[in-house]
Scaffold this motif. Structure first.
Motif, PDB file in Angstrom:
ATOM      1  N   LEU A   1       0.814  -1.211   0.000  1.00 23.53           N
ATOM      2  CA  LEU A   1       0.000   0.000   0.000  1.00 23.53           C
ATOM      3  C   LEU A   1       0.848   1.263   0.000  1.00 23.53           C
ATOM      4  O   LEU A   1       1.972   1.290   0.505  1.00 23.53           O
ATOM      5  N   SER A   2       0.277   2.335  -0.546  1.00 24.41           N
ATOM      6  CA  SER A   2       0.928   3.642  -0.491  1.00 24.41           C
ATOM      7  C   SER A   2       0.950   4.140   0.947  1.00 24.41           C
ATOM      8  O   SER A   2       0.140   3.730   1.794  1.00 24.41           O
ATOM      9  N   ALA A   3       1.890   5.039   1.236  1.00 29.11           N
ATOM     10  CA  ALA A   3       1.970   5.621   2.577  1.00 29.11           C
ATOM     11  C   ALA A   3       0.681   6.365   2.928  1.00 29.11           C
ATOM     12  O   ALA A   3       0.260   6.380   4.087  1.00 29.11           O
ATOM     13  N   ASP A   4       0.038   6.959   1.919  1.00 25.85           N
ATOM     14  CA  ASP A   4      -1.217   7.681   2.169  1.00 25.85           C
ATOM     15  C   ASP A   4      -2.316   6.737   2.643  1.00 25.85           C
ATOM     16  O   ASP A   4      -3.036   7.042   3.601  1.00 25.85           O
ATOM     17  N   LEU A   5      -2.468   5.595   1.980  1.00 23.41           N
ATOM     18  CA  LEU A   5      -3.520   4.670   2.395  1.00 23.41           C
ATOM     19  C   LEU A   5      -3.204   4.052   3.749  1.00 23.41           C
ATOM     20  O   LEU A   5      -4.117   3.833   4.566  1.00 23.41           O
ATOM     21  N   VAL A   6      -1.934   3.786   4.030  1.00 24.05           N
ATOM     22  CA  VAL A   6      -1.566   3.291   5.353  1.00 24.05           C
ATOM     23  C   VAL A   6      -1.979   4.300   6.417  1.00 24.05           C
ATOM     24  O   VAL A   6      -2.525   3.935   7.466  1.00 24.05           O
ATOM     25  N   GLU A   7      -1.747   5.596   6.156  1.00 30.15           N
ATOM     26  CA  GLU A   7      -2.144   6.637   7.103  1.00 30.15           C
ATOM     27  C   GLU A   7      -3.657   6.633   7.312  1.00 30.15           C
ATOM     28  O   GLU A   7      -4.147   6.738   8.448  1.00 30.15           O
ATOM     29  N   VAL A   8      -4.417   6.513   6.231  1.00 28.14           N
ATOM     30  CA  VAL A   8      -5.875   6.477   6.328  1.00 28.14           C
ATOM     31  C   VAL A   8      -6.328   5.259   7.134  1.00 28.14           C
ATOM     32  O   VAL A   8      -7.218   5.361   7.998  1.00 28.14           O
ATOM     33  N   LEU A   9      -5.732   4.110   6.882  1.00 35.24           N
ATOM     34  CA  LEU A   9      -6.102   2.897   7.617  1.00 35.24           C
ATOM     35  C   LEU A   9      -5.814   3.052   9.106  1.00 35.24           C
ATOM     36  O   LEU A   9      -6.603   2.596   9.952  1.00 35.24           O
ATOM     37  N   GLU A  10      -4.723   3.694   9.435  1.00 31.42           N
ATOM     38  CA  GLU A  10      -4.396   3.907  10.845  1.00 31.42           C
ATOM     39  C   GLU A  10      -5.405   4.847  11.504  1.00 31.42           C
ATOM     40  O   GLU A  10      -5.786   4.633  12.661  1.00 31.42           O
ATOM     41  N   LEU A  11      -5.843   5.860  10.776  1.00 28.78           N
ATOM     42  CA  LEU A  11      -6.880   6.746  11.312  1.00 28.78           C
ATOM     43  C   LEU A  11      -8.189   5.993  11.521  1.00 28.78           C
ATOM     44  O   LEU A  11      -8.865   6.167  12.546  1.00 28.78           O
ATOM     45  N   CYS A  12      -8.554   5.166  10.559  1.00 25.05           N
ATOM     46  CA  CYS A  12      -9.782   4.368  10.686  1.00 25.05           C
ATOM     47  C   CYS A  12      -9.728   3.480  11.923  1.00 25.05           C
ATOM     48  O   CYS A  12     -10.707   3.382  12.682  1.00 25.05           O
ATOM     49  N   GLU A  13      -8.601   2.839  12.126  1.00 23.61           N
ATOM     50  CA  GLU A  13      -8.468   1.946  13.283  1.00 23.61           C
ATOM     51  C   GLU A  13      -8.471   2.732  14.585  1.00 23.61           C
ATOM     52  O   GLU A  13      -9.051   2.282  15.591  1.00 23.61           O
ATOM     53  N   HIS A  14      -7.856   3.896  14.572  1.00 25.63           N
ATOM     54  CA  HIS A  14      -7.857   4.741  15.768  1.00 25.63           C
ATOM     55  C   HIS A  14      -9.282   5.057  16.211  1.00 25.63           C
ATOM     56  O   HIS A  14      -9.621   4.899  17.404  1.00 25.63           O
ATOM     57  N   TYR A  15     -10.132   5.464  15.277  1.00 30.76           N
ATOM     58  CA  TYR A  15     -11.492   5.835  15.656  1.00 30.76           C
ATOM     59  C   TYR A  15     -12.363   4.612  15.936  1.00 30.76           C
ATOM     60  O   TYR A  15     -13.293   4.692  16.742  1.00 30.76           O
ATOM     61  N   ARG A  16     -12.072   3.487  15.323  1.00 28.77           N
ATOM     62  CA  ARG A  16     -12.794   2.249  15.672  1.00 28.77           C
ATOM     63  C   ARG A  16     -12.545   1.898  17.130  1.00 28.77           C
ATOM     64  O   ARG A  16     -13.485   1.616  17.890  1.00 28.77           O
ATOM     65  N   LEU A  17     -11.291   1.923  17.537  1.00 25.54           N
ATOM     66  CA  LEU A  17     -10.955   1.590  18.915  1.00 25.54           C
ATOM     67  C   LEU A  17     -11.491   2.643  19.881  1.00 25.54           C
ATOM     68  O   LEU A  17     -11.990   2.307  20.960  1.00 25.54           O
ATOM     69  N   ALA A  18     -11.397   3.913  19.494  1.00 24.46           N
ATOM     70  CA  ALA A  18     -11.819   4.997  20.386  1.00 24.46           C
ATOM     71  C   ALA A  18     -13.318   4.981  20.648  1.00 24.46           C
ATOM     72  O   ALA A  18     -13.773   5.485  21.686  1.00 24.46           O
TER      73      ALA A  18
END
Length: 239
Positions: free
Chosen positions: A55-72
């Motif tokens: 994956l591109s660094a941009d999509l990795v960043e988006v996936l990390e944001l998605c996971e952050h808010y899922r957990l939060a």
């Protein structure tokens, strides 16, 4: 990207082509991140054609944001809902528009407003931003005043009950609309959607996040807002 985007720059001396660069970035995002384009990186990842390392660094960043808010949110916000295709648009919109605003700042723009389907990035204000009444399209329920930062609204009035509570798999219907002011649209947009998915509990959850102020209208028409929400002078707040 499925929504209109407008830009106003009030600075002199901003390099020619700065606006083109910002809009070019948004067109690139649509091509790379749209789940409605079968050849996009997001679609290919959702079908399992790409591994994390591809994956591109941009999509990795988006996936990390998605996971952050899922957990939060304890799973209330989830871009991987059972029976639905992988869809990170709730994060991509604010993230990409904020990046466009950052591109403008990087080339010297100091006073501008970037409006993407009602979600707004501003710099060098004060700027006045109206929040649409959730039940009357020709009215505002409040007007806020913002110098630098962003504002985003999640609501049921444009797309119906499209925000799903990932804990139940059912539409979130406790609120009519929820507006978040934050330092960046990446946060404002994601927090607004995540809080909406949480229902009335989401108001306090969003308000507890550093730098966030909240204005919400619940299903009974009651207005709830944090003390620091930047309501413009002489603005009313009635639902």
């Amino acid at each position: 990207m499925g929504f209109p985007v407008s830009l106003r720059v009030d600075d002199e001396g901003v390099p020619e082509g700065a606006a083109d660069a910002a809009f070019g970035w948004l067109r690139e995002v649509d091509e790379r991140f749209s789940p409605f384009r079968p050849d996009s990186e997001v679609s290919r990842y959702g079908r399992g054609e790409l591994e994390r390392g591809d994956l591109s660094a941009d999509l990795v960043e988006v996936l990390e944001l998605c996971e952050h808010y899922r957990l939060a949110t304890g799973g209330a916000f989830d871009v991987r809902l059972p029976g639905r295709e992988f869809d990170p648009c709730a994060v991509v919109k604010g993230w990409s528009v904020q990046r466009a605003g950052d591109l403008l700042t990087a080339v010297g723009a100091r006073r501008f407003v970037l409006n993407a389907g009602g979600d707004v990035v501003v710099a060098g204000g004060p700027w006045r931003v109206g929040v649409r009444h959730p039940e009357h399209a020709d009215k505002l329920c409040t007007v806020l005043e913002l110098t630098d930062g962003a504002v985003a609204t999640s609501a049921r009035y444009e797309r119906g009950d499209h925000i799903i509570d990932g804990r139940t798999g059912r539409p979130a219907t406790d609120l009519l609309s929820l507006t978040v002011v934050a330092p960046s649209l990446t946060e404002a947009d994601s927090v607004a959607t995540a809080a909406f998915a949480l229902g009335t509990d989401g108001i306090g959850w969003a308000a507890a996040r550093a730098g966030c102020e909240v204005f919400a209208v619940d299903a009974r028409g009651q207005v709830l807002r944090t003390e620091g929400f930047p309501v413009a002078p002489e603005s009313s707040a009635a639902a």
